[in-house]
Design a protein around this motif. Structure first.
Motif, short mmCIF file in Angstrom:
data_model
loop_
_atom_site.label_atom_id
_atom_site.label_comp_id
_atom_site.label_asym_id
_atom_site.label_seq_id
_atom_site.Cartn_x
_atom_site.Cartn_y
_atom_site.Cartn_z
N ARG A 21 -5.15 2.58 -2.91
CA ARG A 21 -4.85 2.94 -2.06
C ARG A 21 -5.45 3.30 -0.25
O ARG A 21 -6.42 3.38 -1.69
CB ARG A 21 -3.23 3.13 -1.42
CG ARG A 21 -2.52 3.64 -2.65
CD ARG A 21 -1.09 4.48 -2.54
NE ARG A 21 -0.47 4.36 -3.33
CZ ARG A 21 0.61 4.71 -3.12
NH1 ARG A 21 -0.36 6.17 -3.28
NH2 ARG A 21 2.02 4.82 -4.78
N VAL A 22 -5.81 2.54 0.24
CA VAL A 22 -6.17 2.98 1.53
C VAL A 22 -5.97 3.37 2.51
O VAL A 22 -4.67 2.73 3.38
CB VAL A 22 -7.01 1.25 2.26
CG1 VAL A 22 -8.19 2.42 2.97
CG2 VAL A 22 -8.16 0.20 1.32
N VAL A 23 -6.46 4.64 2.59
CA VAL A 23 -6.22 5.65 3.86
C VAL A 23 -6.77 5.58 5.14
O VAL A 23 -7.82 7.03 4.57
CB VAL A 23 -5.34 6.67 3.00
CG1 VAL A 23 -4.29 7.69 4.11
CG2 VAL A 23 -4.95 6.67 1.94
N PRO A 24 -6.74 4.47 5.99
CA PRO A 24 -8.09 5.07 6.79
C PRO A 24 -7.91 6.53 7.73
O PRO A 24 -9.24 6.93 7.89
CB PRO A 24 -7.71 3.93 8.13
CG PRO A 24 -6.16 3.30 7.42
CD PRO A 24 -5.60 3.91 6.35
N ARG A 25 -6.47 6.79 7.76
CA ARG A 25 -6.92 8.26 8.56
C ARG A 25 -6.25 9.31 8.26
O ARG A 25 -4.25 8.84 7.39
CB ARG A 25 -6.01 8.51 9.81
CG ARG A 25 -6.93 7.21 10.74
CD ARG A 25 -6.13 7.07 12.86
NE ARG A 25 -5.88 8.44 12.94
CZ ARG A 25 -5.32 8.92 13.90
NH1 ARG A 25 -5.38 7.51 14.46
NH2 ARG A 25 -5.38 9.82 14.23
N VAL A 26 -6.47 9.60 6.55
CA VAL A 26 -5.67 10.94 5.69
C VAL A 26 -5.22 11.86 6.07
O VAL A 26 -3.98 11.96 5.75
CB VAL A 26 -6.92 11.71 5.30
CG1 VAL A 26 -6.63 12.25 3.31
CG2 VAL A 26 -7.72 10.56 4.09
N GLY A 29 -1.56 9.45 6.92
CA GLY A 29 -1.01 9.41 5.04
C GLY A 29 -0.45 7.90 5.69
O GLY A 29 0.02 7.65 4.45
N GLU A 30 -0.78 7.34 6.56
CA GLU A 30 -0.57 6.16 6.32
C GLU A 30 -1.37 4.86 5.22
O GLU A 30 -2.47 5.46 5.23
CB GLU A 30 -0.56 4.90 7.50
CG GLU A 30 0.82 5.71 8.86
CD GLU A 30 -0.11 5.02 10.05
OE1 GLU A 30 1.30 5.20 11.38
OE2 GLU A 30 -0.97 4.68 10.41
N GLN A 31 -0.88 4.06 5.15
CA GLN A 31 -1.63 3.43 3.79
C GLN A 31 -1.50 1.97 3.73
O GLN A 31 -0.27 1.49 4.09
CB GLN A 31 -1.20 4.27 2.27
CG GLN A 31 -0.24 4.16 1.64
CD GLN A 31 0.21 4.65 0.42
OE1 GLN A 31 -0.73 6.09 0.49
NE2 GLN A 31 0.76 4.56 0.15
N ILE A 32 -2.38 1.34 3.17
CA ILE A 32 -1.96 -0.22 2.51
C ILE A 32 -2.74 -0.16 1.19
O ILE A 32 -3.25 0.32 0.77
CB ILE A 32 -2.92 -0.94 3.14
CG1 ILE A 32 -4.30 -1.32 3.34
CG2 ILE A 32 -2.26 -0.97 5.04
CD1 ILE A 32 -5.51 -2.38 4.09
#
Length: 135
Positions: A21-26, A29-32
């Motif tokens: 998963r990529v969580v650009p702004r930890v 918590g949003e992820q792709i």
């Protein structure tokens, strides 16, 4: 098992996998989903396949470090391949490399929970999971 200690062709083997998963702004918590790691102990197989949807990533964070995320995903693929691409994990067996990669981290690229299944072809299963869970 065949007489050579290798699994018979067509035999079902247990595998484990985790979604990358990529969580650009930890902090948000949003992820792709951007890849899968698959390990099959019976075949000493570990592999990662990745696919980064830059549009989806930018939707979560317009300032996301795409170059850095791609480099992190490539590094995971390298650890799975072993050899010189694996860095410090180069001498580790497939299972140790898988366990190291699925260890929780608070970085932009994170492994999800580990799941299990059965397969006759770990390589094809890796591609199937990438299509199903990421693409």
């Amino acid at each position: 098992m065949s007489g050579h200690g290798l699994p018979e062709r067509g035999a079902l083997d247990v595998f484990e996998y985790a979604v990358l998963r990529v969580v650009p702004r930890v902090e948000r918590g949003e992820q792709i989903n951007a890849g899968v790691i698959l390990y099959c102990r019976a075949r000493s197989f570990v592999a990662a396949r990745v696919h980064l949807d830059v549009g989806r990533l930018r939707a979560l964070d317009p300032d996301a470090d795409v170059v850095g995320v791609r480099a992190a995903l490539r590094a995971i693929e390298g650890v799975c391949r072993g050899g010189a691409d694996a860095g410090q994990a180069a001498g580790d067996d497939a299972g140790r490399r898988f366990r190291w990669l699925i260890a929780p981290r608070s970085t932009v690229v994170q492994p999800g929970p580990v799941h299990t299944g059965l397969t006759t072809d770990p390589e094809a299963e890796t591609e199937r999971l990438l299509d199903l869970l990421v693409r």
